[in-house]
Design an enzyme around this catalytic site. Sequence first.
Site, mmCIF file in Angstrom:
data_model
loop_
_atom_site.group_PDB
_atom_site.id
_atom_site.type_symbol
_atom_site.label_atom_id
_atom_site.label_comp_id
_atom_site.label_asym_id
_atom_site.label_seq_id
_atom_site.Cartn_x
_atom_site.Cartn_y
_atom_site.Cartn_z
ATOM 1 N N CYS A 134 -74.446 -11.020 -11.894
ATOM 2 C CA CYS A 134 -73.109 -11.166 -11.296
ATOM 3 C C CYS A 134 -72.567 -9.805 -10.876
ATOM 4 O O CYS A 134 -72.050 -9.050 -11.712
ATOM 5 C CB CYS A 134 -72.157 -11.843 -12.282
ATOM 6 S SG CYS A 134 -70.498 -12.108 -11.601
ATOM 7 N N CYS A 137 -68.816 -9.428 -11.411
ATOM 8 C CA CYS A 137 -68.447 -9.206 -12.809
ATOM 9 C C CYS A 137 -68.723 -7.765 -13.243
ATOM 10 O O CYS A 137 -67.919 -7.132 -13.928
ATOM 11 C CB CYS A 137 -69.233 -10.143 -13.728
ATOM 12 S SG CYS A 137 -69.172 -11.871 -13.272
ATOM 13 N N ASP A 138 -69.885 -7.234 -12.865
ATOM 14 C CA ASP A 138 -70.374 -5.991 -13.461
ATOM 15 C C ASP A 138 -70.486 -4.816 -12.505
ATOM 16 O O ASP A 138 -70.801 -3.704 -12.926
ATOM 17 C CB ASP A 138 -71.753 -6.245 -14.091
ATOM 18 C CG ASP A 138 -71.704 -7.304 -15.188
ATOM 19 O OD1 ASP A 138 -70.669 -7.379 -15.884
ATOM 20 O OD2 ASP A 138 -72.674 -8.054 -15.347
#
Length: 307
Positions: A134, A137-138
């Site tokens: 992701c 997300c990261d």
Amino acid sequence: MEKAKVLIIGSGPAGFTAAIYASRANLQPVLYEGIEPGGQLTTTTEVENFPGYPEGVDGNQLMADLRKQAARFGADIRAGIATRVDLSQRPFRVVVDGSTEIEAESLIVATGASAKYLGLPSETKFRGQGVSACATCDGFFYRRKDVAVVGGGDTACEEATYLASLCRKVYLIVRKPFLRASKAMQERVFATENIEVLFEHNTAEVLGDDAAGVTGARLRKSDGTEREIAISGFFLAIGHHPNTELFAGQLELDEEGYIRVEPGTSRTSVEGVFAAGDVKDPRYRQAITAAGSGCMAALDCERFLLH
């Protein structure tokens, strides 16, 4: 046989949020956590984009907080995996762990989706230490660093261009001699100066160590030659697999296997069955959208039971 007003299958932000709302509505929900208690966030380290945690929060801690909140309002949270369901009539029948049978007046499905990985031992070793599925997300953790994205479709190209806005350089590793993405997405990738597309390459090994995490990747070209690239992050963008095998033939699914819901609701093709989180969301797949859909499912379920 045990009976439940509301049975929630699956945990994670969607399942736990549904349990919070259903509990506060005095629906006495029973929640089975499933094969991966807490969902995909338990495989990541720090989560920085979930509202309410200005300094970020460990993924496991976030799930523990949501679980504790649901339990505080009276949700009956249990370990166990739903192994068989019968949605042909109400009350629905659900078998857990192959033996425990429950009758449910309503059902909330929050079984999530699993990211597809390459299956490399080194990939598994560094999951959460530089290996991610992701970018949204990261990606923030890799600002001004070099990273790689695996995949050649729209998702891979979208993640590569997103990372290019943060990172110094992005390698896009594509096993075919072409991109499968839409023409517009391809043009965006080729127009982004800090994206290098490596056609006809496969990842042979993710390189790194216990202290630093991912430090590089060893790639193998279709002609057998190999090269190594120095990277800090390794992102998989080869798709997700919704955990819907249990509902095949009973709920309407889309061509990828995601549960279809009525637009703007959590209602599925079976009255009294609701879906929340990644199991019905092939597009956003974020913790906050999953939590929001868990709230929707609980509210839809409450209205259904009232009427």
